[in-house]
Design a protein around this motif. Structure first.
Motif, PDB file in Angstrom:
ATOM      1  N   ARG A 131       0.820  -1.217   0.000  1.00 23.58           N
ATOM      2  CA  ARG A 131       0.000   0.000   0.000  1.00 23.58           C
ATOM      3  C   ARG A 131       0.855   1.268   0.000  1.00 23.58           C
ATOM      4  NH1 ARG A 131      -4.438   0.132   4.457  1.00 23.58           N
ATOM      5  NH2 ARG A 131      -4.862   2.016   3.247  1.00 23.58           N
ATOM      6  N   ILE A 132       2.138   1.138  -0.317  1.00 23.51           N
ATOM      7  CA  ILE A 132       3.020   2.305  -0.201  1.00 23.51           C
ATOM      8  C   ILE A 132       3.327   2.967  -1.539  1.00 23.51           C
ATOM      9  CG2 ILE A 132       4.119   1.403   1.885  1.00 23.51           C
ATOM     10  CD1 ILE A 132       6.500   0.667   0.062  1.00 23.51           C
ATOM     11  N   GLU A 133       2.833   2.428  -2.643  1.00 22.84           N
ATOM     12  CA  GLU A 133       2.966   3.032  -3.969  1.00 22.84           C
ATOM     13  C   GLU A 133       4.422   3.169  -4.409  1.00 22.84           C
ATOM     14  OE1 GLU A 133       0.872   6.711  -3.745  1.00 22.84           O
ATOM     15  OE2 GLU A 133      -1.071   5.770  -3.432  1.00 22.84           O
ATOM     16  N   GLU A 134       5.224   2.112  -4.211  1.00 22.23           N
ATOM     17  CA  GLU A 134       6.590   2.119  -4.706  1.00 22.23           C
ATOM     18  C   GLU A 134       6.609   1.828  -6.209  1.00 22.23           C
ATOM     19  OE1 GLU A 134       5.120  -0.281  -3.313  1.00 22.23           O
ATOM     20  OE2 GLU A 134       5.989  -2.255  -3.718  1.00 22.23           O
ATOM     21  N   ARG A 135       7.726   2.163  -6.871  1.00 15.70           N
ATOM     22  CA  ARG A 135       7.857   1.938  -8.303  1.00 15.70           C
ATOM     23  C   ARG A 135       8.382   0.531  -8.572  1.00 15.70           C
ATOM     24  NH1 ARG A 135       8.549   7.076 -10.849  1.00 15.70           N
ATOM     25  NH2 ARG A 135       7.226   8.539  -9.719  1.00 15.70           N
ATOM     26  N   LEU A 136       8.002  -0.012  -9.729  1.00 17.00           N
ATOM     27  CA  LEU A 136       8.450  -1.348 -10.120  1.00 17.00           C
ATOM     28  C   LEU A 136       9.966  -1.403 -10.284  1.00 17.00           C
ATOM     29  CD1 LEU A 136       7.257  -4.154 -10.943  1.00 17.00           C
ATOM     30  CD2 LEU A 136       7.393  -3.369 -13.308  1.00 17.00           C
ATOM     31  N   ALA A 137      10.550  -0.305 -10.761  1.00 23.41           N
ATOM     32  CA  ALA A 137      11.998  -0.276 -10.987  1.00 23.41           C
ATOM     33  C   ALA A 137      12.795  -0.437  -9.703  1.00 23.41           C
ATOM     34  CB  ALA A 137      12.389   1.030 -11.674  1.00 23.41           C
ATOM     35  N   ALA A 138      12.176  -0.151  -8.549  1.00 23.62           N
ATOM     36  CA  ALA A 138      12.889  -0.304  -7.281  1.00 23.62           C
ATOM     37  C   ALA A 138      13.323  -1.744  -7.065  1.00 23.62           C
ATOM     38  CB  ALA A 138      12.001   0.161  -6.131  1.00 23.62           C
ATOM     39  N   TYR A 139      12.503  -2.698  -7.484  1.00 22.43           N
ATOM     40  CA  TYR A 139      12.842  -4.103  -7.320  1.00 22.43           C
ATOM     41  C   TYR A 139      13.992  -4.504  -8.241  1.00 22.43           C
ATOM     42  CZ  TYR A 139       8.556  -4.388  -4.619  1.00 22.43           C
ATOM     43  OH  TYR A 139       7.589  -4.203  -3.664  1.00 22.43           O
ATOM     44  N   LEU A 140      14.074  -3.868  -9.396  1.00 23.36           N
ATOM     45  CA  LEU A 140      15.202  -4.119 -10.284  1.00 23.36           C
ATOM     46  C   LEU A 140      16.499  -3.608  -9.654  1.00 23.36           C
ATOM     47  CD1 LEU A 140      16.406  -4.989 -12.996  1.00 23.36           C
ATOM     48  CD2 LEU A 140      15.766  -2.745 -13.916  1.00 23.36           C
ATOM     49  N   ILE A 141      16.435  -2.433  -9.034  1.00 28.02           N
ATOM     50  CA  ILE A 141      17.620  -1.885  -8.366  1.00 28.02           C
ATOM     51  C   ILE A 141      18.065  -2.801  -7.225  1.00 28.02           C
ATOM     52  CG2 ILE A 141      18.515   0.059  -7.034  1.00 28.02           C
ATOM     53  CD1 ILE A 141      16.509   1.842  -8.552  1.00 28.02           C
ATOM     54  N   ILE A 142      17.111  -3.261  -6.429  1.00 25.41           N
ATOM     55  CA  ILE A 142      17.442  -4.173  -5.326  1.00 25.41           C
ATOM     56  C   ILE A 142      18.028  -5.467  -5.867  1.00 25.41           C
ATOM     57  CG2 ILE A 142      16.477  -5.543  -3.441  1.00 25.41           C
ATOM     58  CD1 ILE A 142      14.423  -3.343  -3.021  1.00 25.41           C
ATOM     59  N   GLY A 143      17.435  -5.979  -6.956  1.00 24.02           N
ATOM     60  CA  GLY A 143      17.946  -7.219  -7.550  1.00 24.02           C
ATOM     61  C   GLY A 143      19.366  -7.079  -8.050  1.00 24.02           C
ATOM     62  N   LEU A 144      19.725  -5.913  -8.595  1.00 26.37           N
ATOM     63  CA  LEU A 144      21.093  -5.685  -9.058  1.00 26.37           C
ATOM     64  C   LEU A 144      22.059  -5.513  -7.884  1.00 26.37           C
ATOM     65  CD1 LEU A 144      20.424  -3.191 -12.012  1.00 26.37           C
ATOM     66  CD2 LEU A 144      21.063  -5.605 -12.181  1.00 26.37           C
ATOM     67  N   ALA A 145      21.593  -4.860  -6.822  1.00 26.90           N
ATOM     68  CA  ALA A 145      22.478  -4.581  -5.683  1.00 26.90           C
ATOM     69  C   ALA A 145      22.691  -5.807  -4.803  1.00 26.90           C
ATOM     70  CB  ALA A 145      21.899  -3.441  -4.847  1.00 26.90           C
ATOM     71  N   LEU A 146      21.726  -6.696  -4.759  1.00 27.10           N
ATOM     72  CA  LEU A 146      21.737  -7.813  -3.810  1.00 27.10           C
ATOM     73  C   LEU A 146      22.962  -8.722  -3.934  1.00 27.10           C
ATOM     74  CD1 LEU A 146      20.323  -9.504  -1.621  1.00 27.10           C
ATOM     75  CD2 LEU A 146      18.998 -10.577  -3.433  1.00 27.10           C
ATOM     76  N   PRO A 147      23.245  -9.328  -5.128  1.00 30.03           N
ATOM     77  CA  PRO A 147      24.396 -10.240  -5.188  1.00 30.03           C
ATOM     78  C   PRO A 147      25.720  -9.532  -4.955  1.00 30.03           C
ATOM     79  CG  PRO A 147      23.223 -10.143  -7.314  1.00 30.03           C
ATOM     80  CD  PRO A 147      22.534  -9.225  -6.381  1.00 30.03           C
ATOM     81  N   LEU A 148      25.817  -8.287  -5.439  1.00 30.29           N
ATOM     82  CA  LEU A 148      27.065  -7.535  -5.263  1.00 30.29           C
ATOM     83  C   LEU A 148      27.289  -7.192  -3.798  1.00 30.29           C
ATOM     84  CD1 LEU A 148      29.455  -6.232  -6.716  1.00 30.29           C
ATOM     85  CD2 LEU A 148      28.058  -4.179  -7.016  1.00 30.29           C
ATOM     86  N   ALA A 149      26.228  -6.784  -3.118  1.00 26.16           N
ATOM     87  CA  ALA A 149      26.360  -6.430  -1.704  1.00 26.16           C
ATOM     88  C   ALA A 149      26.762  -7.640  -0.864  1.00 26.16           C
ATOM     89  CB  ALA A 149      25.032  -5.852  -1.197  1.00 26.16           C
ATOM     90  N   ASN A 150      26.160  -8.796  -1.119  1.00 25.86           N
ATOM     91  CA  ASN A 150      26.517  -9.996  -0.358  1.00 25.86           C
ATOM     92  C   ASN A 150      27.927 -10.466  -0.670  1.00 25.86           C
ATOM     93  OD1 ASN A 150      24.232 -10.195   1.151  1.00 25.86           O
ATOM     94  ND2 ASN A 150      23.452 -12.056   0.209  1.00 25.86           N
ATOM     95  N   LEU A 151      28.356 -10.294  -1.914  1.00 30.36           N
ATOM     96  CA  LEU A 151      29.725 -10.669  -2.275  1.00 30.36           C
ATOM     97  C   LEU A 151      30.732  -9.757  -1.580  1.00 30.36           C
ATOM     98  CD1 LEU A 151      31.311 -12.675  -3.950  1.00 30.36           C
ATOM     99  CD2 LEU A 151      31.199 -11.095  -5.886  1.00 30.36           C
ATOM    100  N   ASN A 152      30.423  -8.465  -1.502  1.00 31.16           N
ATOM    101  CA  ASN A 152      31.293  -7.548  -0.760  1.00 31.16           C
ATOM    102  C   ASN A 152      31.361  -7.924   0.708  1.00 31.16           C
ATOM    103  OD1 ASN A 152      31.979  -5.969  -2.978  1.00 31.16           O
ATOM    104  ND2 ASN A 152      30.337  -4.493  -2.638  1.00 31.16           N
ATOM    105  N   TYR A 153      30.219  -8.270   1.271  1.00 30.17           N
ATOM    106  CA  TYR A 153      30.181  -8.670   2.672  1.00 30.17           C
ATOM    107  C   TYR A 153      31.010  -9.930   2.898  1.00 30.17           C
ATOM    108  CZ  TYR A 153      28.151 -10.156   7.146  1.00 30.17           C
ATOM    109  OH  TYR A 153      27.981 -10.556   8.446  1.00 30.17           O
ATOM    110  N   PHE A 154      30.955 -10.857   1.946  1.00 31.14           N
ATOM    111  CA  PHE A 154      31.742 -12.087   2.047  1.00 31.14           C
ATOM    112  C   PHE A 154      33.236 -11.772   2.016  1.00 31.14           C
ATOM    113  CE2 PHE A 154      33.939 -15.513  -0.307  1.00 31.14           C
ATOM    114  CZ  PHE A 154      33.798 -16.536   0.620  1.00 31.14           C
TER     115      PHE A 154
END
Length: 496
Positions: A131-154
């Motif tokens: 119910r927060i009216e976020e944009r669809l592209a936000a999920y694409l940004i999260i999807g791109l950041a997710l593997p890179l962020a976890n790899l950096n953390y590793f």
């Protein structure tokens, strides 16, 4: 050849005695302040978002950040902590260390990519059920950041395991600087709140480039070789899942669930109160690395009697500090909230949400800082079970209460979960320690008494700010909070 100390280059140009002293001071600041700095940066960013977009923008941003945190935390599955622990023991030079790093890298990339694909693939479904009216592209940004962020953390976890703590802190501080700069530019340009996570993607890209100078991992082909190693690594990493950042997990779960049921403005008000709650984590986060090192050393040297006395003393002091801070914030809440945010009449609503958190917060803050005791006693599995049980209860309560009571339901669920953590803490430990929890409960009633009296008397900020803490210290002393006797010398089950 002797390895050079892991300190900034400017320290190497100082005279020998001054340089050594500066290096020790730098290491001390890094150990104490890096985790606390992360909380301060998160607070700073939320303030920037609120002043640029108001409560509605804070709600959208907070929901997306909660989603990123939960998916990242779950996808990592404790693998980074497992590798860090093993590398600290065996190093990375031998074949065993190299196999460990390769399997950890393989698992991190595989789980990160899988989570990203699932998130992007279900983006349309996800946006339709919030119910927060976020944009669809936000999920694409999260999807791109997710593997890179976890790899950096590793990668950072490997460096931590190798003892390069100052280098890790330097890399993280650089990332924070890039993140703040990117967020400043995006908020000044007033891009939609859904796109603010581009700053996180940028900071992780730059950090990945910086880390490659210090640590190189196997090629991408290693991800597809010997897939059975992924299952084995996940089983080992599972032991470290939910063993840290307990309150962050709970608060992000709250924000995620709330995004499914309440508007962006309501979620923003809740997020403001949650920021004040996170402020209470700065002290435990800052001292936890020091306590972990101290407890491990004392346990290794069989200084059990001293260790148990130290744990009790630190717990009572932390409880007192959190209780006094909580009463002070409650008595001056509108001023505190206005100091951080440009409020628009939601002060009392935010105050009511925060006041629900307080009973659990003062107990949780003191005892969660002592979870290093589980690691020192070699009983990390008990800590994991404790955190998983309380987190599971929180999820069930949140889904049950939020549709009925909105953000009050989320706050009640988290407060109750924090109290459960306090009640269950130490029950599985087999050691001669007495936490005297009845004393803490009586001290909690004293906190309620003092707050009620000063809230009704309305003596003003000046008198309440110094007189209430003074009376609390006196009551804590009379209750016996600081006079816990030493435990017995023989092994027995903890009295909780």
């Amino acid at each position: 050849m002797e390895k050079k100390p892991d300190t900034p280059s400017f320290m190497n140009r100082l005279p020998l005695d001054v340089g050594a002293l500066a290096a020790k001071a730098y290491q001390l600041v890094i150990v104490i302040g890096e985790e606390a700095l992360e909380l301060i940066i998160a607070l700073w960013i939320l303030i920037m978002v609120e002043r640029a977009y108001g409560q509605q923008g804070v709600g959208i941003y907070s929901y997306l950040m909660a989603l990123l945190y939960i998916v990242r935390y779950t996808a990592n599955f404790g693998v980074a902590r497992h590798v860090e622990h093993e590398i600290a023991i065996i190093g990375d030079d031998g074949p065993q260390g190299q196999r460990l790093i390769t399997s950890g890298y393989q698992t991190t990339v595989a789980t990160g990519l899988t989570a990203a694909i699932l998130l992007i693939g279900t983006a349309g479904f996800d946006t339709a059920h919030t119910r927060i009216e976020e944009r669809l592209a936000a999920y694409l940004i999260i999807g791109l950041a997710l593997p890179l962020a976890n790899l950096n953390y590793f990668r950072l976890s490997i460096l931590q395991g190798l003892g390069q703590h100052a280098r890790v802190a330097h890399l993280r501080i650089c990332r924070y600087g890039i993140l703040l700069g990117g967020m400043l530019v995006l908020t000044r340009l007033h891009v939609p709140p859904s796109y603010l996570l581009l700053a996180y993607l940028l900071s992780d890209i730059v950090m990945a480039v910086m880390i490659r100078r210090h640590l190189k991992l196997p090629g991408i082909r290693a991800v597809w070789q010997h897939p059975r190693h992924i299952v084995e690594t996940l089983k080992r990493g599972n032991a470290y899942l939910f063993t840290d950042n307990g309150l962050d997990v709970l608060l992000n779960l709250d924000l995620f669930v709330l995004g499914l049921f309440v508007s962006a403005w309501d979620l923003g008000v809740y997020a403001e109160a949650a920021v004040i709650v996170r402020f209470f984590l700065i002290i435990p986060a800052g001292i936890k690395p020091i306590l972990r090192r101290r407890y491990n050393m004392m346990a290794a040297q069989a200084e059990t009697a001293t260790l148990y006395t130290l744990v009790r003393r630190r717990t009572s002091v932390l409880f007192s500090l959190h209780a006094i801070l909580a009463v002070s914030v409650l008595l001056t809440y509108p001023a505190v909230l206005n100091f951080f945010f440009n409020t628009h009449g939601e002060e009392m609503l935010s105050f009511k949400i925060f006041s629900v958190f307080v009973p659990g917060l003062i107990f949780y803050g003191a005892f969660s800082a002592q979870d290093s005791l589980y690691e020192a006693m070699g009983q990390v599995a008990h800590l994991r079970r404790l955190t998983m049980v309380t987190s599971g209860i929180n999820v069930v309560l949140t889904f049950y209460l939020v549709p009925v009571a909105g953000f009050y339901g989320a706050a009640i669920a988290t407060m109750f979960t924090m109290l459960l953590y306090f009640c269950f803490f130490g029950r599985d430990l087999i050691l001669p320690i007495q936490f005297e929890k009845i004393t803490y409960i009586v001290a909690g009633l004293a906190v309620y008494l003092i707050y009620t009296l000063f809230g009704d008397w309305d003596l003003g900020i000046g008198a309440g700010y110094w007189l209430a803490p003074l009376l609390l210290w006196v009551l804590f002393y009379l209750i016996g909070l600081f006079g816990v006797p030493s435990g017995p010398s023989g092994p027995e089950r903890a009295v909780v």
